[in-house]
Motif scaffolding. Structure first.
Motif, PDB file in Angstrom:
ATOM      1  N   LYS A  33      41.728  87.161  42.763  1.00 22.79           N
ATOM      2  CA  LYS A  33      42.750  87.211  43.909  1.00 22.79           C
ATOM      3  C   LYS A  33      43.554  86.132  44.181  1.00 22.79           C
ATOM      4  O   LYS A  33      44.552  86.230  44.494  1.00 22.79           O
ATOM      5  N   GLU A  34      42.718  85.003  43.705  1.00 22.16           N
ATOM      6  CA  GLU A  34      43.369  83.594  44.202  1.00 22.16           C
ATOM      7  C   GLU A  34      44.166  83.080  42.749  1.00 22.16           C
ATOM      8  O   GLU A  34      44.813  81.803  42.872  1.00 22.16           O
ATOM      9  N   LEU A  35      43.871  83.673  41.592  1.00 25.15           N
ATOM     10  CA  LEU A  35      44.499  82.959  40.327  1.00 25.15           C
ATOM     11  C   LEU A  35      46.058  82.831  40.477  1.00 25.15           C
ATOM     12  O   LEU A  35      46.360  81.671  39.952  1.00 25.15           O
ATOM     13  N   SER A  36      46.815  83.290  41.200  1.00 27.39           N
ATOM     14  CA  SER A  36      48.140  83.174  41.135  1.00 27.39           C
ATOM     15  C   SER A  36      48.527  81.840  42.128  1.00 27.39           C
ATOM     16  O   SER A  36      49.361  81.407  41.929  1.00 27.39           O
ATOM     17  N   GLU A  37      47.510  81.507  42.756  1.00 34.08           N
ATOM     18  CA  GLU A  37      47.383  80.330  43.567  1.00 34.08           C
ATOM     19  C   GLU A  37      46.971  79.004  42.786  1.00 34.08           C
ATOM     20  O   GLU A  37      47.121  77.586  43.581  1.00 34.08           O
ATOM     21  N   LEU A  38      46.446  79.269  41.622  1.00 39.11           N
ATOM     22  CA  LEU A  38      45.915  78.353  41.186  1.00 39.11           C
ATOM     23  C   LEU A  38      46.739  77.795  39.585  1.00 39.11           C
ATOM     24  O   LEU A  38      46.359  77.265  38.727  1.00 39.11           O
ATOM     25  N   LEU A  39      48.266  77.691  39.817  1.00 36.87           N
ATOM     26  CA  LEU A  39      49.029  77.545  38.742  1.00 36.87           C
ATOM     27  C   LEU A  39      49.380  76.307  38.510  1.00 36.87           C
ATOM     28  O   LEU A  39      49.964  75.670  37.490  1.00 36.87           O
ATOM     29  N   THR A  40      48.976  75.322  39.550  1.00 34.46           N
ATOM     30  CA  THR A  40      49.135  73.741  39.227  1.00 34.46           C
ATOM     31  C   THR A  40      47.794  73.105  39.188  1.00 34.46           C
ATOM     32  O   THR A  40      46.699  73.575  39.455  1.00 34.46           O
ATOM     33  N   LEU A  41      47.809  72.185  38.430  1.00 42.56           N
ATOM     34  CA  LEU A  41      46.899  71.475  38.002  1.00 42.56           C
ATOM     35  C   LEU A  41      46.011  71.004  39.306  1.00 42.56           C
ATOM     36  O   LEU A  41      44.907  71.011  39.410  1.00 42.56           O
ATOM     37  N   ALA A  42      46.730  70.431  40.303  1.00 44.66           N
ATOM     38  CA  ALA A  42      46.304  69.899  41.644  1.00 44.66           C
ATOM     39  C   ALA A  42      45.518  70.960  42.272  1.00 44.66           C
ATOM     40  O   ALA A  42      44.514  70.978  42.958  1.00 44.66           O
ATOM     41  N   SER A  43      46.136  72.284  42.263  1.00 45.32           N
ATOM     42  CA  SER A  43      45.384  73.446  42.989  1.00 45.32           C
ATOM     43  C   SER A  43      44.063  73.829  42.428  1.00 45.32           C
ATOM     44  O   SER A  43      43.258  74.185  42.829  1.00 45.32           O
TER      45      SER A  43
END
Length: 112
Positions: A47-57
């Motif tokens: 559910k959270e993969l779309s929020e993990l698109l930057t290396l920082a996140s």
């Protein structure tokens, strides 16, 4: 950062870089997620993969999950299919009821 660089086959210059802006695609993203989960022994919430698109996140989420024992994927031994113990009859009955409910069955063909 190493996993990102390996998957994208290029150096990553910024923690704020977006995976897809760096040339990634959906197949590479699946590979990235798989490698991250394998290396850190975690399971990222889909559910959270779309929020993990930057290396920082993604790094922040990995740190959060590896520091919290509740969030870690439990280490379990896979069950053998052959020779496995049969389901408890009550558990089997409940499984049938839930499956029928999901499929919209209103009348069960056999007594449960």
């Amino acid at each position: 950062m190493d996993i990102w660089q390996t998957v994208l086959e290029k150096p990553i210059e910024s923690m704020a870089s977006n995976f897809f802006a760096l040339g990634g695609n959906s197949l590479l993203f699946v590979s990235l997620i798989s490698q991250v989960e394998k290396q850190f022994k975690i399971q990222l919430p889909y559910k959270e993969l779309s929020e993990l698109l930057t290396l920082a996140s993604m790094s922040e989420k990995i740190i959060q999950m590896t520091e919290s024992p509740v969030m870690q994927t439990p280490q379990t031994t896979p069950h053998k299919v052959l020779g496995a113990e049969p389901l408890d009859p009550e558990l089997y009955r409940q499984l049938l009821l839930v499956t029928a409910e999901w499929q919209g069955v209103k009348h069960h063909p056999m007594p449960l």
